[in-house]
Design an enzyme around this catalytic site. Structure first.
Site, mmCIF file in Angstrom:
data_model
loop_
_atom_site.group_PDB
_atom_site.id
_atom_site.type_symbol
_atom_site.label_atom_id
_atom_site.label_comp_id
_atom_site.label_asym_id
_atom_site.label_seq_id
_atom_site.Cartn_x
_atom_site.Cartn_y
_atom_site.Cartn_z
ATOM 1 C CE LYS A 174 51.463 39.215 -63.263
ATOM 2 N NZ LYS A 174 50.972 38.190 -64.183
ATOM 3 N NE ARG B 165 54.482 32.859 -61.585
ATOM 4 C CZ ARG B 165 55.134 34.019 -61.482
ATOM 5 N NH1 ARG B 165 54.494 35.140 -61.205
ATOM 6 N NH2 ARG B 165 56.445 34.055 -61.663
#
Ligand code: HH2
Length: 259
Positions: A204, A239
Site C-alpha cells: 500500500k 491479505r
C-alpha cells in the site's frame, strides 16, 4: 490470504491477472505457495476507482472462482455487490470479503446469513471514489472499533456468529497516514471484538511514503515489516500479494515465537 485482482486497474498489479487463464494460474500458484485462502476481486477499490457494473464484475471473476474452487482452494470474493456475491458463492467461494462490511447493500448480509458463508468485515470511511478526500475521525481507533462492533452485532442478529467473521480496520480506506499508523499501533484492541482480526497492508501507498519506494511491486520489504508487526499484535489473517515470501517470513516469526 493471497490476492488475485482480475482487474485492469488495481493499484498494485493492475492488468497482470486480467485474463481468466492468467488469474487462474496465479490463484493456483498462490495456493501452492502457502495461501490458506485465495481472494478473487473484479473491481479495484483503490482511491479514486470507479464502480464496475455487476455483470462485468461477474464476467471477470466467476471463471476464476469456479476453477480454484474445483481445485479445492478456499476462495474469498472481494466484492461490495450482492449479485456478484451470490454468483460467486454458487460458483464455490466460501467467504465474502466486503470492504463495506456488508453495508453497501443489505442483501449481502442476508446472503451470508442464508448460505452459511463466512465474511471479512472491512472498515471504510466513504466510498473508494472519494474516501481519501479529507478523511476525519474523533479518535480513529475508537471510531473504527465502534463501527466494527456494530457490524459484528448486526451479523449476530442475522444469525452469523463470530466464528464465521473476521474484522479488518481497513488500512488505507478513508484514512490519512496518521490514521493508518494509529490503527496499526492499536491493532491489539481489535481482538476484543471476538472474531479473527484481518489486515491488508500489502504494497500500500502509505508504506511507500514512509520508505520512499514509489513502485507498488517493489514494496515487499515494507509489506513484510508491517505484516509481521501486525501478526505480533494479534492479526491472524493477512491479505498479501507476495504469498511465498510472506510464508517464509512467517516461518521465521513462528519459530522465534515458539522458541
Ligand atoms: N485492500 C484492498 C482490497 N481488498 N480487503 C481486505 N479485507 N482488506 C484490505 O486491506 C483490502 C481488501 C486493496 O488492495 P488491492 O486489491 O491490491 O488493490 P485494488 O483495490 O486496487 O484492486
Amino acid at each position: 490470504m493471497g490476492v488475485v485482482n482480475v482487474t485492469p486497474d488495481s493499484f498494485s498489479d493492475g492488468g497482470d491477472w486480467f485474463r481468466p487463464e492468467a488469474a487462474i494460474a496465479r490463484g493456483r500458484a498462490l495456493a501452492a505457495a502457502g495461501a490458506d485462502i485465495v481472494d478473487v476481486g473484479g473491481e479495484s477499490t483503490r482511491p479514486g476507482a470507479v464502480e464496475v457494473d455487476e455483470a462485468e464484475e461477474c464476467r471477470r471473476i466467476l471463471p476464476v472462482v469456479a476453477a480454484l474452487a474445483a481445485d479445492a482452494v478456499p476462495v474469498s470474493v472481494d466484492t461490495r455487490h450482492p449479485g456478484v456475491l451470490r454468483a460467486a458463492l454458487a460458483a464455490g467461494a466460501g467467504i465474502a470479503n466486503d470492504v463495506s462490511a456488508l453495508t453497501a447493500d443489505p442483501a449481502s448480509l442476508d446472503l451470508v446469513a442464508r448460505t452459511g458463508a463466512s465474511a471479512v468485515l472491512v472498515h471504510m470511511q466513504g466510498t473508494p471514489g472519494t474516501m481519501q478526500d479529507d478523511p476525519r475521525y474523533e479518535d480513529v481507533v475508537e471510531d473504527v472499533l465502534a463501527f466494527l462492533a456494530g457490524r459484528v452485532e448486526a451479523c449476530r442478529a442475522a444469525g452469523i456468529g463470530p466464528e464465521r467473521l473476521a474484522v479488518d480496520p481497513g488500512y488505507g480506506f478513508g484514512k490519512t497516514m496518521e490514521h493508518n499508523l494509529a490503527l496499526l499501533r492499536g491493532l491489539e484492541r481489535f481482538g476484543a471484538l471476538g472474531c479473527t482480526v484481518a489486515l491488508g497492508v500489502s504494497r500500500k501507498a502509505s508504506l511507500g511514503r514512509i520508505s520512499g519506494e514509489g513502485d507498488p511491486k517493489r514494496r515487499l520489504p515494507e509489506s513484510l515489516a508491517a505484516g509481521l508487526f501486525a501478526l505480533d499484535r494479534g492479526v491472524r489473517l493477512l491479505r498479501v500479494h507476495d504469498v511465498g515470501e510472506t510464508c517464509r517470513a512467517l516461518a521465521v516469526w513462528q519459530a522465534l515465537r515458539h522458541a
